[in-house]
Design a protein around this motif. Structure first.
Motif, mmCIF file in Angstrom:
data_model
loop_
_atom_site.group_PDB
_atom_site.id
_atom_site.type_symbol
_atom_site.label_atom_id
_atom_site.label_comp_id
_atom_site.label_asym_id
_atom_site.label_seq_id
_atom_site.Cartn_x
_atom_site.Cartn_y
_atom_site.Cartn_z
ATOM 1 N N MET A 1 59.696 -5.018 -1.826
ATOM 2 C CA MET A 1 59.193 -3.880 -2.613
ATOM 3 C C MET A 1 57.813 -4.214 -3.166
ATOM 4 S SD MET A 1 60.953 -1.970 -5.873
ATOM 5 C CE MET A 1 62.213 -1.252 -4.823
ATOM 6 N N THR A 2 56.849 -3.325 -2.955
ATOM 7 C CA THR A 2 55.493 -3.547 -3.429
ATOM 8 C C THR A 2 55.304 -2.897 -4.791
ATOM 9 O OG1 THR A 2 54.662 -1.539 -2.394
ATOM 10 C CG2 THR A 2 54.676 -3.534 -1.049
ATOM 11 N N MET A 3 54.118 -3.110 -5.371
ATOM 12 C CA MET A 3 53.818 -2.523 -6.672
ATOM 13 C C MET A 3 52.683 -1.507 -6.575
ATOM 14 S SD MET A 3 54.470 -5.615 -9.382
ATOM 15 C CE MET A 3 53.751 -6.975 -8.458
ATOM 16 N N ASP A 4 52.487 -0.924 -5.364
ATOM 17 C CA ASP A 4 51.461 0.118 -5.237
ATOM 18 C C ASP A 4 52.011 1.488 -5.624
ATOM 19 O OD1 ASP A 4 53.134 0.433 -3.094
ATOM 20 O OD2 ASP A 4 51.568 0.388 -1.557
ATOM 21 N N GLU A 12 60.034 3.750 -13.824
ATOM 22 C CA GLU A 12 59.505 4.257 -12.560
ATOM 23 C C GLU A 12 58.131 4.905 -12.746
ATOM 24 O OE1 GLU A 12 62.401 6.590 -10.418
ATOM 25 O OE2 GLU A 12 63.558 4.782 -9.926
ATOM 26 N N CYS A 13 57.193 4.109 -13.252
ATOM 27 C CA CYS A 13 55.830 4.611 -13.497
ATOM 28 C C CYS A 13 55.184 5.175 -12.234
ATOM 29 C CB CYS A 13 54.952 3.473 -14.015
ATOM 30 S SG CYS A 13 55.417 2.817 -15.616
ATOM 31 N N ASN A 14 55.520 4.535 -11.089
ATOM 32 C CA ASN A 14 54.978 4.953 -9.789
ATOM 33 C C ASN A 14 53.462 4.795 -9.723
ATOM 34 O OD1 ASN A 14 55.676 5.793 -7.165
ATOM 35 N ND2 ASN A 14 54.987 7.879 -7.585
ATOM 36 N N VAL A 15 52.924 3.837 -10.485
ATOM 37 C CA VAL A 15 51.482 3.589 -10.460
ATOM 38 C C VAL A 15 51.174 2.431 -9.521
ATOM 39 C CG1 VAL A 15 51.195 4.421 -12.820
ATOM 40 C CG2 VAL A 15 51.529 1.976 -12.420
ATOM 41 N N ASP A 16 49.932 2.370 -9.094
ATOM 42 C CA ASP A 16 49.446 1.239 -8.307
ATOM 43 C C ASP A 16 48.990 0.164 -9.290
ATOM 44 O OD1 ASP A 16 48.175 -0.606 -6.742
ATOM 45 O OD2 ASP A 16 46.890 0.833 -5.699
ATOM 46 N N ARG A 17 49.803 -0.858 -9.444
ATOM 47 C CA ARG A 17 49.506 -1.867 -10.462
ATOM 48 C C ARG A 17 48.380 -2.823 -10.067
ATOM 49 N NH1 ARG A 17 55.132 -4.284 -12.065
ATOM 50 N NH2 ARG A 17 53.775 -5.946 -12.852
ATOM 51 N N CYS A 19 45.509 -1.643 -9.716
ATOM 52 C CA CYS A 19 44.354 -1.052 -10.403
ATOM 53 C C CYS A 19 44.727 -0.359 -11.711
ATOM 54 C CB CYS A 19 43.623 -0.069 -9.481
ATOM 55 S SG CYS A 19 44.661 1.253 -8.839
ATOM 56 N N THR A 20 46.027 -0.142 -11.956
ATOM 57 C CA THR A 20 46.489 0.524 -13.168
ATOM 58 C C THR A 20 47.694 -0.208 -13.725
ATOM 59 O OG1 THR A 20 45.805 2.669 -12.278
ATOM 60 C CG2 THR A 20 47.302 2.703 -14.169
ATOM 61 N N LYS A 21 47.668 -0.506 -15.000
ATOM 62 C CA LYS A 21 48.816 -1.174 -15.605
ATOM 63 C C LYS A 21 49.956 -0.191 -15.819
ATOM 64 C CE LYS A 21 46.240 -4.883 -17.870
ATOM 65 N NZ LYS A 21 45.923 -5.551 -19.152
ATOM 66 N N GLY A 22 51.181 -0.683 -15.655
ATOM 67 C CA GLY A 22 52.348 0.154 -15.854
ATOM 68 C C GLY A 22 52.736 0.245 -17.314
ATOM 69 N N PHE A 23 53.871 0.897 -17.574
ATOM 70 C CA PHE A 23 54.401 0.981 -18.933
ATOM 71 C C PHE A 23 54.555 -0.409 -19.537
ATOM 72 C CE2 PHE A 23 57.841 0.878 -21.999
ATOM 73 C CZ PHE A 23 57.627 1.992 -22.780
ATOM 74 N N CYS A 24 54.881 -1.370 -18.705
ATOM 75 C CA CYS A 24 55.081 -2.758 -19.147
ATOM 76 C C CYS A 24 53.795 -3.422 -19.617
ATOM 77 C CB CYS A 24 55.697 -3.579 -18.018
ATOM 78 S SG CYS A 24 54.670 -3.649 -16.515
ATOM 79 N N GLY A 25 52.655 -2.788 -19.324
ATOM 80 C CA GLY A 25 51.368 -3.348 -19.719
ATOM 81 C C GLY A 25 50.819 -4.385 -18.770
ATOM 82 N N GLN A 26 51.413 -4.498 -17.570
ATOM 83 C CA GLN A 26 51.033 -5.557 -16.656
ATOM 84 C C GLN A 26 50.463 -5.020 -15.343
ATOM 85 O OE1 GLN A 26 51.208 -8.865 -17.738
ATOM 86 N NE2 GLN A 26 51.620 -7.699 -19.609
ATOM 87 N N SER A 27 49.577 -5.833 -14.776
ATOM 88 C CA SER A 27 49.025 -5.537 -13.460
ATOM 89 C C SER A 27 49.944 -6.142 -12.399
ATOM 90 C CB SER A 27 47.619 -6.131 -13.349
ATOM 91 O OG SER A 27 47.693 -7.553 -13.306
ATOM 92 N N ASP A 28 49.459 -6.280 -11.184
ATOM 93 C CA ASP A 28 50.290 -6.856 -10.131
ATOM 94 C C ASP A 28 50.206 -8.379 -10.083
ATOM 95 O OD1 ASP A 28 47.684 -6.990 -9.212
ATOM 96 O OD2 ASP A 28 48.149 -6.320 -7.174
#
Length: 301
Positions: A1-4, A12-17, A19-28
């Motif tokens: 599973m990727t984080m894009d 389930e933020c569904n963001v591309d981590r 370039c964008t941090k998720g609810f968790c505040g973290q990148s990939d």
């Protein structure tokens, strides 16, 4: 599973981590705040030599009373170092070389794909220790399945049974739904608990429950549910260590601005015994101290 299109947790933020941090505040990038032996887990986890804990930054919950808020909040830019799976694998090996009993992944949810790669790499380097998945319990079972074959011991919280309390204190009314589903997956995957000749757990599930001030009734309901589902096929860790932190908004949560009383905790233990819980761990009063919270200064990274 990727984080894009990140769906690693129930948010389930569904963001591309990348370039964008998720609810968790973290990148990939895998962000680690500390990696060192830790003596304050359950006896069958810490043992004599400690548990090889790796504290990851970020969190999928926003608990009002968080004891690790320095690294759990999304804006905690002053803590942690971004590393790749190869470096994390090297950290696992260094911890193993210190004689710890296991590798303990603390709040790993946001980085599960990278951690899975690290475990595979570390095994080619000689890693033989059990892997502990130490989580808030707020998991996406589908995502969790992708790392399950790497995990030997699950150490989940089960914080609440009430959606109202889950929303009030952790910003996640759906916490009970996901905690139930993920725990069901963990128990099915692990099966019977196993221990080595020194009494150290090598396989199993230990469910942690933290008693909050004034929430004895809620805690009893949590145990009622857990025991009705799992009886003594899992282990229970009843925690009295709640400590009001400086980050607590005591005006918003005045009921949390105190420690748990001996009476409250003893009543919870009494309830557990009356239910028939035999596989359990309890704490003494000295557990409720800020000194038990480690320094997140980049040690061991």
């Amino acid at each position: 599973m990727t984080m894009d299109g990140c769906k690693l947790c129930p948010r389930e933020c569904n963001v591309d981590r990348s370039c964008t941090k998720g609810f968790c505040g973290q990148s990939d990038a895998i962000r680690v705040a500390r990696a060192a032996p830790h003596m304050w887990e359950e006896p069958c986890i810490s043992g004599k030599n400690g548990s090889g804990t790796v504290f990851f930054c970020g969190c999928t919950l926003k608990c009002a009373y968080c004891q690790n808020s320095a690294i759990s909040r999304g804006n905690a830019a002053d803590h942690g170092i971004d590393i790749d799976p190869h470096r994390l694998a090297e950290i696992f090996i260094r911890l193993q070389d210190t004689g710890v009993h296991n590798i303990n992944l603390v709040t790993p949810t946001m980085f599960a794909p990278g951690i899975a790669k690290s475990i595979d790499i570390a095994k080619t380097m000689g890693l033989t220790l059990p892997i502990v998945y130490n989580t808030s319990g707020y998991e996406n079972p589908t995502a969790l399945c992708n790392i399950a074959d790497k995990i030997n011991i699950y150490l989940p919280d089960f914080k609440y049974i009430s959606p109202e309390l889950s929303e009030k204190y952790s910003g996640a009314a759906d916490y009970p739904i996901h905690a139930k589903a993920s725990l069901r997956m963990m128990a099915k995957h692990i099966g019977e608990a196993k221990f080595d000749s020194d009494g150290m757990m090598t396989r199993g599930v230990i469910i942690r429950h933290l008693l909050l001030p004034g929430q004895l009734s809620e805690s009893k309901k949590v145990l009622d549910y857990l025991f009705s589902e799992y009886e003594n096929t899992v282990y229970y860790s009843l925690m009295s260590q709640y400590t009001p932190m400086p980050t607590l908004d005591s005006e918003k949560y005045p009921e949390l601005d105190r420690r748990v009383t001996t009476y409250e905790y003893n009543k919870l233990i009494e309830h557990a015994v009356n239910l028939g819980i035999k596989n359990g761990f309890v704490q003494d009063g000295t557990a409720a101290k800020e000194s038990f919270i480690p320094s997140f200064n980049g040690e061991g990274i």
